[in-house]
Structures are given as structure tokens and as C-alpha cells.
Design an enzyme around this catalytic site. Structure first.
Site, PDB file in Angstrom:
ATOM      1  N   CYS A 143     -12.484  17.719 -11.234  1.00  0.00           N
ATOM      2  CA  CYS A 143     -12.700  19.050 -10.650  1.00  0.00           C
ATOM      3  C   CYS A 143     -12.268  19.113  -9.192  1.00  0.00           C
ATOM      4  CB  CYS A 143     -14.164  19.419 -10.788  1.00  0.00           C
ATOM      5  SG  CYS A 143     -14.741  19.131 -12.455  1.00  0.00           S
TER       6      CYS A 143
ATOM      7  N   ARG B 124       2.135  -5.569  -2.942  1.00  0.00           N
ATOM      8  CA  ARG B 124       2.844  -4.528  -3.683  1.00  0.00           C
ATOM      9  C   ARG B 124       4.193  -4.993  -4.231  1.00  0.00           C
ATOM     10  NH1 ARG B 124       2.299   0.913  -1.996  1.00  0.00           N
ATOM     11  NH2 ARG B 124       1.628   0.033  -0.008  1.00  0.00           N
TER      12      ARG B 124
ATOM     13  N   PRO C  75       2.528 -11.115   0.463  1.00  0.00           N
ATOM     14  CA  PRO C  75       3.007  -9.933  -0.255  1.00  0.00           C
ATOM     15  C   PRO C  75       2.018  -9.504  -1.329  1.00  0.00           C
ATOM     16  CG  PRO C  75       4.032 -11.874  -1.184  1.00  0.00           C
ATOM     17  CD  PRO C  75       3.174 -12.354  -0.029  1.00  0.00           C
TER      18      PRO C  75
ATOM     19  N   TYR D   4      -2.279  -1.393  -6.166  1.00  0.00           N
ATOM     20  CA  TYR D   4      -3.152  -0.337  -5.639  1.00  0.00           C
ATOM     21  C   TYR D   4      -3.361   0.781  -6.667  1.00  0.00           C
ATOM     22  CZ  TYR D   4      -1.834  -2.963  -1.522  1.00  0.00           C
ATOM     23  OH  TYR D   4      -1.601  -3.989  -0.635  1.00  0.00           O
TER      24      TYR D   4
HETATM   25  N1  LLP Z   1      -1.899  -8.627   4.403  1.00  0.00           N
HETATM   26  C1  LLP Z   1      -2.740  -7.795   5.034  1.00  0.00           C
HETATM   27  C2  LLP Z   1      -3.473  -8.280   6.206  1.00  0.00           C
HETATM   28  C3  LLP Z   1      -2.891  -6.472   4.575  1.00  0.00           C
HETATM   29  O1  LLP Z   1      -3.713  -5.656   5.207  1.00  0.00           O
HETATM   30  C4  LLP Z   1      -2.155  -6.035   3.443  1.00  0.00           C
HETATM   31  C5  LLP Z   1      -2.300  -4.685   2.924  1.00  0.00           C
HETATM   32  C6  LLP Z   1      -1.310  -6.968   2.799  1.00  0.00           C
HETATM   33  C7  LLP Z   1      -1.197  -8.246   3.318  1.00  0.00           C
HETATM   34  C8  LLP Z   1      -0.498  -6.623   1.581  1.00  0.00           C
HETATM   35  O2  LLP Z   1       0.423  -5.632   1.846  1.00  0.00           O
HETATM   36  P1  LLP Z   1       1.537  -5.222   0.762  1.00  0.00           P
HETATM   37  O3  LLP Z   1       2.515  -6.374   0.627  1.00  0.00           O
HETATM   38  O4  LLP Z   1       0.863  -4.942  -0.520  1.00  0.00           O
HETATM   39  O5  LLP Z   1       2.155  -4.016   1.348  1.00  0.00           O
HETATM   40  N2  LLP Z   1      -3.652   1.290  -0.681  1.00  0.00           N
HETATM   41  C9  LLP Z   1      -2.365   1.395  -0.017  1.00  0.00           C
HETATM   42  C10 LLP Z   1      -1.903   0.082   0.582  1.00  0.00           C
HETATM   43  C11 LLP Z   1      -2.886  -0.547   1.531  1.00  0.00           C
HETATM   44  C12 LLP Z   1      -2.402  -1.840   2.116  1.00  0.00           C
HETATM   45  C13 LLP Z   1      -3.443  -2.525   2.913  1.00  0.00           C
HETATM   46  N3  LLP Z   1      -3.100  -3.814   3.402  1.00  0.00           N
HETATM   47  C14 LLP Z   1      -1.352   1.975  -1.010  1.00  0.00           C
HETATM   48  O6  LLP Z   1      -1.713   2.256  -2.157  1.00  0.00           O
HETATM   49  O7  LLP Z   1      -0.202   2.201  -0.651  1.00  0.00           O
END
Ligand code: LLP
Length: 445
Positions: A372, A304, A302, A401
Site C-alpha cells: 500500500c 555487488r 567486492p 542487495y
Molecule cells: N566494503 C564496505 C566497507 C562497504 O561499506 C561496502 C558496501 C562494500 C565493501 C561492498 O560494496 P560493493 O562491492 O557491493 O559495492 N544497498 C545498496 C548498496 C550499499 C553498499 C554499502 N556498502 C544498493 O543496493 O545499491
């Protein structure tokens, strides 16, 4: 009741309003001041300047504890996904409570090792384009698991492992062909995406890998995307993974780990940290049901859901501006500091750091930055309490993020970061100086 009022009453324990008296904050009548834990955000803005990221340590700890607790009935390791917020201060806090880490680059691995040399035993190395150099570094520190995303990568890893004479423990990241209801840029579990190995091809590749001296088959991994709030797609992906694990075990492979990836979403419209324990329990139930009867160690990645609601971005109103029918608030943060609204059209709640009890006036505004580009906005057509120039706003749920995606576009220095823990305030990243920005450059005369 409007959303701001909801927030003010329903957001324990971090980032809630406290009543303040005249004189407590300069020039202010009686009203409510937004706090992070025990500290008024206005004070932090005065001390460290804006734009400023502020994180609540207690919220990070509590969310990690709730997440971990949801999986208490099975052997598991939570490997926090470093990409969500890779600040050393945040990583140190998580390492201190026994977390493992999911990294996707040599740089992220280096951050984890700087925080805790011994943490490599709890590191999973993911990513679709690992370089040989990154693989060698990971082999040398002895990471727990490589999540391999293609056949070509598998053979590259085998070469690197042979060179270091270190066995690489591997899982193939399978692509389960499961749709996830999220933004197309962060959905990863369909065949059309670049990620993983089609699940139907995995068995053959495991068979090939098992004959390779420096590869040790250790698990199966999956990740279907990010910001997924419905647990059904996770359950479906896990059913397909569990089926594969049974087949592989039948083939005689030792499948020690199942890595379920990350992706659990948060409610950006009205985050209520109080509900996270239930959400995590529901997520755990969805993942664990298909795995019943399998003797595996579960890995979770996890990002986010742990740090997202634990952070805010503080920004000051520079100017009020009217263009025809539109009212703008030009603030001192911009898309380089927080890219999510511009990149994904993401919603982040915005609330004033101070609410005047005598004024309940609202207006509809666009909150925009100084860059800009018309894409440089944080909110469009948003109803907010009326604020003035120099007032402080908090952009909520920006712990994940946020800083991790920040850049120096328009030659802007990235924000400073502060970690609050009860009454304690730590600057975990100072604001960049112009010298920091310009040092790598050369002028050709
Ligand atoms: N594991 C892998 C292999 C991943 O690619 C990701 C996220 C995570 C874990 C963690 O995922 P989470 O629990 O945070 O959802 N920049 C984007 C999010 C990109 C996520 C990429 N991979 C945003 O701001 O929403």
C-alpha cells in the site's frame, strides 16, 4: 533491436533463453524459456512458488575467479562483502573456493563462522558503529583485521582487546575526500559522510595507537562507495592511501595490509557477464598503479560485482490493470522483497520467463507490487513484451542487495532462495511461514 531481444542473445551463461517445443512447458506453443544454467525458471517457480530468488552458482564462481585473476600479480585476499548477499548457501559456496569475508556486524560474523569455523582468519571487520559485544566476539574468534572508523572506536577496541588479552590487528579506515559518481545514499568517501577518519588526521592517530599494548597497527583501509562504474575515483583514493602508507612506514609503522574496500559497479542496463574479466582488469590496474613499489598485502571487499548479476527475482503477474492512460502489471513481489527501485530509484531489467515466438507485441507498463504505497514499484513507463495474468517475470541483477534488504513489511513472508548449479537445484532458504514471522511477538491482554 530492443533490450529484451539483446538479452536473449547476449546473456551467457546464466539466465539465457532456450528454445522449447510445444508441451515442454504446459500450455505453451513454441517459444523460448528463460533458464538459469540448465534449469527452466518456470519449473523452479512451479516447484518453490513465487516470489523466488534464484542464483547461479556457476556465475558466482566465474565472477569470483575473474576478480581474483585480475589481482594475480600481487599478494592479495578477496574478502567478499557479506552484506551484499548473506545467505548461508552463497557464503558456503564462496568459502569453498577460498574466499575471505568482509563483515559489518556480529550477525554477519556469526554467519561466516557457521559456514566455516576457520574462516575468521580471513575476516575483516568493518562498520562505523561496532558495539563492544561485537568487538569481543571478533577478538575471540581472531579476525584478521579491524577497520576502525573513529578515534572513539579505537579506544573502545583497545579496552575490549585488553579485556580478552588478544591483540587487535587494526587498520584505520581513512576518508580520502574523493567524490564518486553514484547515488548519494551509497557514496561514502567525502568529508560530509559519516565514514572513516579524515585522511589528514590519520597520522596522529596511528602514532597514538602504536603506543597501546593491545592494539597492533597492521594496515590502512579505504572504501569510497558502491555501484561505481568509473575506475578513476578508485585510482585517486588509492593514490592518497599510498601516500599515507609511505608516510606511516617512514614513521616506523609496519603497514602489512592495504584494504581497498569494495564498490565496483555493474551495468544494470545491459549486464554482460562476458565483459567482467576486462572490467576487473581495468579496476585492478587503477588500484595497483598507485601501490607500485609498496610491499603490502592487498585486501579487496567486492560484493555487488560478484553476486549482483548472478541472481534474479521471479515474480508472477497477478493482475493487469488500467487506470486512465496507464497500464499496470500488479505482480506478487513487492518492495519488501526487493527494495532497490523504491529506495534508490534503481533500474532493474525485467524480462518474461517465456517468450512466444509468434508474438512480438510490446506495451508500456508500470510493474508494481501489492504493497500500500505508490513507492512500491519495480519499473515505471517500461516497454515490455505483452504478458498475461499468471505469467512469470524475472527481475534481473538482483543477486546483490536483494534478499539482503528484504523485510516483512505488510506482514509479507520473505521469498525463498534457490541456488542452481548446472542441473542441480538446491533450496538454500525455504519460504518463511506465518509462525516464523509471529514467533517473537507477544499479545498483551
Ligand atoms: N566494503 C564496505 C566497507 C562497504 O561499506 C561496502 C558496501 C562494500 C565493501 C561492498 O560494496 P560493493 O562491492 O557491493 O559495492 N544497498 C545498496 C548498496 C550499499 C553498499 C554499502 N556498502 C544498493 O543496493 O545499491
Amino acid at each position: 533491436m530492443n533490450r529484451t531481444a539483446n538479452r536473449s542473445s547476449g546473456r551467457p551463461p546464466a539466465f539465457s533463453y532456450r528454445e522449447v517445443r510445444k508441451g515442454f512447458l504446459r500450455r505453451r506453443p513454441v517459444g523460448s524459456a528463460l533458464q538459469c544454467d540448465e534449469v527452466a525458471l518456470e519449473r523452479l517457480a512451479e516447484r518453490f512458488g513465487t516470489p523466488l530468488y534464484v542464483y547461479s552458482a556457476s556465475t558466482i564462481r566465474e565472477r569470483m575467479a575473474s576478480f581474483d585473476h585480475a589481482f594475480r600479480k600481487v599478494p592479495h585476499t578477496v574478502c567478499y562483502s557479506v552484506k551484499a548477499n548473506s545467505s548461508l548457501g552463497v557464503l558456503r559456496l564462496l568459502a569453498g573456493i577460498g574466499c575471505g569475508f568482509d563483515v559489518v556486524s556480529g550477525g554477519e560474523l556469526e554467519r561466516v563462522l557457521r559456514v566455516d569455523r576457520r574462516a575468521s582468519k580471513k575476516v575483516v571487520f568493518s562498520g562505523v558503529g561496532k558495539t563492544a559485544q561485537e568487538m569481543l566476539a571478533a577478538l575471540e574468534t581472531g579476525v584478521m583485521l579491524f577497520n576502525v572508523e573513529s578515534e572513539a572506536e579505537l579506544w573502545r577496541l583497545a579496552e575490549c582487546a585488553a579485556r580478552t588479552r588478544e591483540k587487535a590487528r587494526i587498520a584505520l579506515r581513512v576518508n580520502p575526500d574523493v567524490p564518486a559518481n553514484t547515488h548519494p545514499y551509497i557514496s561514502t568517501g567525502l568529508q560530509q559522510h559519516k565514514f572513516g577518519i579524515p585522511i589528514g588526521k590519520a597520522r596522529k592517530l596511528y602514532a597514538q595507537a602504536s603506543g597501546t599494548k593491545y592494539l597492533r597497527i597492521a594496515g590502512v583501509s579505504v572504501h569510497i562507495g558502491s555501484q561505481i562504474t568509473d575506475v578513476q575515483p578508485f585510482a585517486l583514493a588509492m593514490e592518497r592511501v599510498a601516500e599515507l602508507v609511505r608516510v606511516l612506514q617512514g614513521d616506523g609503522h609496519r603497514i602489512e595490509y592495504v584494504d581497498a574496500g569494495g564498490g565496483l559497479g555493474i551495468d544494470y542496463q545491459d549486464a554482460s557477464p562476458a565483459g567482467f574479466a576486462e572490467q576487473a582488469a581495468e579496476y585492478a590496474a587503477a588500484l595497483l598503479r598507485p601501490l607500485r613499489g609498496l610491499k603490502v598485502h592487498l585486501l579487496l571487499e567486492p560484493g555487488r560485482s560478484i553476486v549482483g548479476p548472478a541472481g534474479v527475482l521471479l515474480t508472477r503477474v497477478l493482475y493487469r490493470k488500467t487506470n486512465g492512460p496507464k497500464q499496470f502489471l500488479v505482480v506478487d513481489a513487492a518492495m519488501n522483497d526487493l527494495l532497490r527501485p523504491s529506495l534508490y530509484d534503481a533500474y532493474h531489467e525485467i524480462i518474461p520467463a517465456y517468450l512466444d515466438v509468434n508474438s512480438a507485441r510490446h506495451e508500456t507498463v508500470d510493474v508494481v507490487g501489492p504493497i500500500c504505497e505508490s513507492g512500491d514499484f519495480f519499473a515505471r513507463g517500461r516497454e515490455l513484451p505483452v504478458v498475461n495474468e499468471d505469467d512469470l517475470l524475472a527481475i534481473l541483477d538482483t543477486g546483490a542487495y536483494g534478499m539482503a534488504l528484504a523485510s516483512n513489511y505488510n506482514t509479507r513472508r520473505r521469498p525463498a532462495e534457490v541456488l542452481v548449479d548446472g542441473k542441480s537445484v538446491k533450496l538454500i532458504r525455504r519460504r518463511e511461514t506465518m509462525d516464523d514471522l509471529l514467533r517473537p511477538e507477544t499479545q498483551l491482554r
